[in-house]
Motif scaffolding. Structure first.
Motif, PDB file in Angstrom:
ATOM      1  N   ASN A 170      92.591  75.977  46.759  1.00 42.27           N
ATOM      2  CA  ASN A 170      91.336  75.378  47.190  1.00 42.27           C
ATOM      3  C   ASN A 170      90.377  75.231  46.004  1.00 42.27           C
ATOM      4  OD1 ASN A 170      89.313  74.426  48.868  1.00 42.27           O
ATOM      5  ND2 ASN A 170      88.878  76.400  49.853  1.00 42.27           N
TER       6      ASN A 170
ATOM      7  N   ASN B 179      92.275  70.265  61.094  1.00 39.01           N
ATOM      8  CA  ASN B 179      91.233  71.271  60.886  1.00 39.01           C
ATOM      9  C   ASN B 179      90.075  71.146  61.869  1.00 39.01           C
ATOM     10  OD1 ASN B 179      92.678  72.095  58.569  1.00 39.01           O
ATOM     11  ND2 ASN B 179      91.705  70.451  57.391  1.00 39.01           N
TER      12      ASN B 179
ATOM     13  N   ASP C 261      86.739  70.480  60.290  1.00 38.53           N
ATOM     14  CA  ASP C 261      86.410  69.100  59.921  1.00 38.53           C
ATOM     15  C   ASP C 261      85.764  68.349  61.077  1.00 38.53           C
ATOM     16  OD1 ASP C 261      87.151  68.416  57.081  1.00 38.53           O
ATOM     17  OD2 ASP C 261      88.989  69.393  57.718  1.00 38.53           O
TER      18      ASP C 261
ATOM     19  N   ASN D  19      95.894  73.715  49.029  1.00 40.62           N
ATOM     20  CA  ASN D  19      94.622  73.084  49.399  1.00 40.62           C
ATOM     21  C   ASN D  19      94.528  72.890  50.903  1.00 40.62           C
ATOM     22  OD1 ASN D  19      94.346  72.291  46.453  1.00 40.62           O
ATOM     23  ND2 ASN D  19      92.585  71.272  47.348  1.00 40.62           N
ATOM     24  N   TRP D  20      93.344  72.541  51.360  1.00 40.15           N
ATOM     25  CA  TRP D  20      93.164  72.167  52.762  1.00 40.15           C
ATOM     26  C   TRP D  20      94.144  71.051  53.119  1.00 40.15           C
ATOM     27  CZ3 TRP D  20      89.902  74.277  56.347  1.00 40.15           C
ATOM     28  CH2 TRP D  20      88.906  75.128  55.882  1.00 40.15           C
TER      29      TRP D  20
ATOM     30  N   ARG E 234      92.310  66.224  57.473  1.00 41.57           N
ATOM     31  CA  ARG E 234      91.273  66.543  58.465  1.00 41.57           C
ATOM     32  C   ARG E 234      91.814  66.759  59.867  1.00 41.57           C
ATOM     33  NH1 ARG E 234      88.154  62.153  56.667  1.00 41.57           N
ATOM     34  NH2 ARG E 234      88.241  61.290  58.756  1.00 41.57           N
TER      35      ARG E 234
ATOM     36  N   ASN F  52      92.747  75.855  61.544  1.00 40.05           N
ATOM     37  CA  ASN F  52      92.772  74.953  60.386  1.00 40.05           C
ATOM     38  C   ASN F  52      94.120  75.105  59.703  1.00 40.05           C
ATOM     39  OD1 ASN F  52      89.762  74.391  60.459  1.00 40.05           O
ATOM     40  ND2 ASN F  52      89.764  76.604  60.131  1.00 40.05           N
TER      41      ASN F  52
ATOM     42  N   ARG G 228      95.133  66.147  50.127  1.00 38.21           N
ATOM     43  CA  ARG G 228      95.254  66.802  51.435  1.00 38.21           C
ATOM     44  C   ARG G 228      96.454  66.339  52.288  1.00 38.21           C
ATOM     45  NH1 ARG G 228      89.948  67.775  54.852  1.00 38.21           N
ATOM     46  NH2 ARG G 228      88.935  69.401  53.676  1.00 38.21           N
TER      47      ARG G 228
ATOM     48  N   PHE H  53      96.228  74.859  55.718  1.00 38.76           N
ATOM     49  CA  PHE H  53      96.369  74.588  54.292  1.00 38.76           C
ATOM     50  C   PHE H  53      97.774  74.050  54.056  1.00 38.76           C
ATOM     51  CE2 PHE H  53      93.257  77.491  51.711  1.00 38.76           C
ATOM     52  CZ  PHE H  53      92.184  76.887  52.324  1.00 38.76           C
TER      53      PHE H  53
END
Ligand SMILES: C[S@@+](CC[C@H](N)C(=O)[O-])C[C@H]1O[C@@H](n2cnc3c(N)ncnc32)[C@H](O)[C@@H]1O
Length: 251
Positions: free
Chosen positions: A108, A144, A147, A137-138, A141, A240, A168, A242
């Motif tokens: 991240n 999540n 988001d 990383n995330w 969207r 969420n 992403r 990753f």
């Protein structure tokens, strides 16, 4: 300039550690498993933040090193992982010699580098031939809950949600590592829950970095958007995800 805390992470370091420091632990454990990190390994954490991964690595008997451009984050990381070699600086210019680490990872954090590919090249430089680079990383969207809330906050300001960007979506991290000339050896999606015990914690976590007036103004939007994520008995549970990818450096 590289090495400066341009994004102001120092000013939120304490709240970051309190509210967000531990939530990526499932992804940290998954990367440790995928890379085979264990006792005696030399591991660098780029953009180490408040030092949670460094502390986890230290408990495993790893010789851990970390770097972050935010002095507030570096101070917390040194407290949390006193045996780790924690330095002030950035991904673009790592103050270590060539080939000294078995694994270099970034959680991240690489999205904040001026040039992501240059940052990966620098990670490769400090990693031994045939070592591993792990970037986490995330996810995009749609995975999540956070988001959904951030999109409502953006809409309240008349803004569009922040786009996913290249890193992403599925395959984004693998493309980055392949572009850097590396052989991708693993990639995974990992669920990372974020929970808030009450409304105040939810608002402080989502609006991290806003001053008190900004948090008060944004609270109604955050609370309304978070309604689907309320749990019985109070508090909020946000699901969420990753993504991470691991690649081998040339032998
Ligand atoms: C979202 S926090 C993540 C911290 C930690 N890696 C974690 O997963 O908890 C992002 C971190 O990246 C750091 N950062 C920002 N720009 C950077 C850069 N150019 N190189 C390395 N780290 C950077 C910030 O100071 C901050 O500590």
């Amino acid at each position: 300039m590289a090495g400066e805390d341009e994004d102001g992470w120092s000013s939120v370091a304490g709240e970051w550690a309190e509210l967000w420091g531990g939530f990526a632990d499932p992804a940290r454990r998954a990367v440790i498993a995928a890379t085979g990190i264990g006792s005696g390994f030399r591991v660098l954490d780029i953009g180490c933040g408040s030092g949670e991964l460094l502390a986890m690595l230290d408990r495993l008997g790893v010789a851990a090193a970390g770097i972050d451009p935010a002095p507030g984050m570096v101070a917390l990381a040194r407290t949390k992982a006193p045996r780790a070699d924690v330095r002030l600086g950035s991904a673009e210019s790592l103050p270590w010699p060539d080939g000294g680490f078995d694994v270099a990872c970034a959680f991240n954090a690489l999205q904040f580098a001026e040039d992501t590919l240059d940052a990966v090249a620098e990670a490769v430089r400090v990693t031994k031939p045939g070592g591993l680079i792990a970037v986490c990383n995330w996810a995009e969207r749609s995975h999540n809950d956070i988001d959904t809330i951030e999109a409502a906050v953006a809409a309240a300001h008349g803004d569009e949600p922040i786009p996913d960007g290249d890193l992403r979506p599925a395959g984004g991290l693998e493309s980055l590592l392949a572009e850097a000339g590396l052989e991708v050896v693993a990639a995974e999606l990992v669920e990372v829950l974020w929970t808030a015990p009450d409304d105040d914690t939810l608002v402080r976590g989502v609006l991290l970095g806003e001053d008190a007036a900004g948090q008060a103004a944004g609270a109604p939007t955050v609370l309304e958007a978070a309604t689907p994520f309320r749990v019985a008995g109070g508090g909020y549970r946000l699901s969420n995800a990753f993504r991470f990818a691991v690649a081998r450096t040339p032998a």
